[in-house]
Design an enzyme around this catalytic site. Structure first.
Site, PDB file in Angstrom:
ATOM      1  N   HIS A   1     -13.721  -3.718  21.758  1.00  0.00           N
ATOM      2  CA  HIS A   1     -14.525  -2.765  22.510  1.00  0.00           C
ATOM      3  C   HIS A   1     -14.751  -3.305  23.911  1.00  0.00           C
ATOM      4  O   HIS A   1     -14.380  -4.421  24.242  1.00  0.00           O
ATOM      5  CB  HIS A   1     -15.853  -2.457  21.801  1.00  0.00           C
ATOM      6  CG  HIS A   1     -16.885  -3.541  21.889  1.00  0.00           C
ATOM      7  ND1 HIS A   1     -18.222  -3.286  21.935  1.00  0.00           N
ATOM      8  CD2 HIS A   1     -16.779  -4.893  21.935  1.00  0.00           C
ATOM      9  CE1 HIS A   1     -18.902  -4.415  22.007  1.00  0.00           C
ATOM     10  NE2 HIS A   1     -18.051  -5.404  22.004  1.00  0.00           N
TER      11      HIS A   1
ATOM     12  N   CYS B   1     -18.859  -8.487  29.142  1.00  0.00           N
ATOM     13  CA  CYS B   1     -18.701  -7.477  28.086  1.00  0.00           C
ATOM     14  C   CYS B   1     -18.227  -6.128  28.621  1.00  0.00           C
ATOM     15  O   CYS B   1     -17.957  -5.219  27.841  1.00  0.00           O
ATOM     16  CB  CYS B   1     -19.993  -7.317  27.303  1.00  0.00           C
ATOM     17  SG  CYS B   1     -20.416  -8.788  26.338  1.00  0.00           S
TER      18      CYS B   1
ATOM     19  N   HIS C   1     -12.608  -6.736  24.910  1.00  0.00           N
ATOM     20  CA  HIS C   1     -12.671  -7.958  24.107  1.00  0.00           C
ATOM     21  C   HIS C   1     -12.843  -7.552  22.651  1.00  0.00           C
ATOM     22  O   HIS C   1     -13.004  -6.374  22.341  1.00  0.00           O
ATOM     23  CB  HIS C   1     -13.809  -8.875  24.570  1.00  0.00           C
ATOM     24  CG  HIS C   1     -15.173  -8.267  24.444  1.00  0.00           C
ATOM     25  ND1 HIS C   1     -15.645  -7.298  25.299  1.00  0.00           N
ATOM     26  CD2 HIS C   1     -16.158  -8.486  23.539  1.00  0.00           C
ATOM     27  CE1 HIS C   1     -16.876  -6.949  24.946  1.00  0.00           C
ATOM     28  NE2 HIS C   1     -17.215  -7.651  23.868  1.00  0.00           N
TER      29      HIS C   1
ATOM     30  N   HIS D   1     -14.177  -8.654  18.384  1.00  0.00           N
ATOM     31  CA  HIS D   1     -15.089  -9.407  17.531  1.00  0.00           C
ATOM     32  C   HIS D   1     -14.614  -9.343  16.083  1.00  0.00           C
ATOM     33  O   HIS D   1     -13.958  -8.373  15.672  1.00  0.00           O
ATOM     34  CB  HIS D   1     -16.505  -8.822  17.578  1.00  0.00           C
ATOM     35  CG  HIS D   1     -17.149  -8.886  18.918  1.00  0.00           C
ATOM     36  ND1 HIS D   1     -17.575 -10.055  19.492  1.00  0.00           N
ATOM     37  CD2 HIS D   1     -17.447  -7.903  19.808  1.00  0.00           C
ATOM     38  CE1 HIS D   1     -18.105  -9.804  20.666  1.00  0.00           C
ATOM     39  NE2 HIS D   1     -18.040  -8.488  20.887  1.00  0.00           N
TER      40      HIS D   1
ATOM     41  N   HIS E   1      -9.643  -2.853  13.128  1.00  0.00           N
ATOM     42  CA  HIS E   1      -8.502  -2.923  14.047  1.00  0.00           C
ATOM     43  C   HIS E   1      -8.384  -1.680  14.933  1.00  0.00           C
ATOM     44  O   HIS E   1      -7.285  -1.185  15.184  1.00  0.00           O
ATOM     45  CB  HIS E   1      -7.198  -3.224  13.293  1.00  0.00           C
ATOM     46  CG  HIS E   1      -7.116  -4.651  12.884  1.00  0.00           C
ATOM     47  ND1 HIS E   1      -7.750  -5.135  11.772  1.00  0.00           N
ATOM     48  CD2 HIS E   1      -6.492  -5.710  13.466  1.00  0.00           C
ATOM     49  CE1 HIS E   1      -7.515  -6.434  11.662  1.00  0.00           C
ATOM     50  NE2 HIS E   1      -6.762  -6.809  12.684  1.00  0.00           N
TER      51      HIS E   1
ATOM     52  N   GLU F   1     -21.884  -9.741  15.810  1.00  0.00           N
ATOM     53  CA  GLU F   1     -20.661  -9.916  16.599  1.00  0.00           C
ATOM     54  C   GLU F   1     -20.212 -11.372  16.568  1.00  0.00           C
ATOM     55  O   GLU F   1     -19.032 -11.666  16.498  1.00  0.00           O
ATOM     56  CB  GLU F   1     -20.891  -9.501  18.055  1.00  0.00           C
ATOM     57  CG  GLU F   1     -21.089  -8.026  18.250  1.00  0.00           C
ATOM     58  CD  GLU F   1     -21.243  -7.655  19.710  1.00  0.00           C
ATOM     59  OE1 GLU F   1     -21.346  -8.561  20.571  1.00  0.00           O
ATOM     60  OE2 GLU F   1     -21.267  -6.454  20.003  1.00  0.00           O
TER      61      GLU F   1
END
Length: 119
Positions: A8, A19, A23, A25, A63, A106
């Site tokens: 996201h 952010c 990136h 998680h 994914h 996260e």
């Protein structure tokens, strides 16, 4: 504890914020349930009854780029709220336990918890 992998970005943040860039998680999702009494053989809810929640995470979020599939900016807080809503609407009517909260992690130090109000 449930988990899924997703990417996201948070475009609402300033461009220099890390952010705001794409990136990913390894998300962990914890559901907290309660019940006024235990079902035999001593469960609030049989963990097997939670399989539809795991299936939802696997098919809809795992994914994926969350900002491309969710109708909101995918912060941990909003994701926890969204997952709580899905759980209450789709799974809670079929199980004996009631959802208290959903926690979305996260990283080991970055998480958010959404508490469901009693109805």
């Amino acid at each position: 504890m449930f988990s899924f992998e997703a990417g996201h970005r948070l475009p609402g943040l300033p461009g220099e914020h890390k952010c705001s860039r794409q990136h990913g998680h390894s998300y962990e999702v914890e559901v907290i349930l309660t019940a006024p009494s235990l079902e035999e053989p001593g469960f609030v809810t049989d963990f097997g009854a939670l399989a539809p929640f795991k299936e939802f995470l696997n098919t809809e979020l795992d994914h994926h780029n969350l900002h491309e599939i969710l109708p909101f900016e995918p912060t941990s807080e909003r994701l926890a709220q969204f997952l709580a809503g899905w759980f209450v609407q789709n799974l809670q009517p079929a199980i004996p336990g009631r959802l208290v909260a959903v926690l979305v992690r996260e990283t080991q130090s970055s998480w958010a918890r959404f508490d469901v109000e009693r109805q």
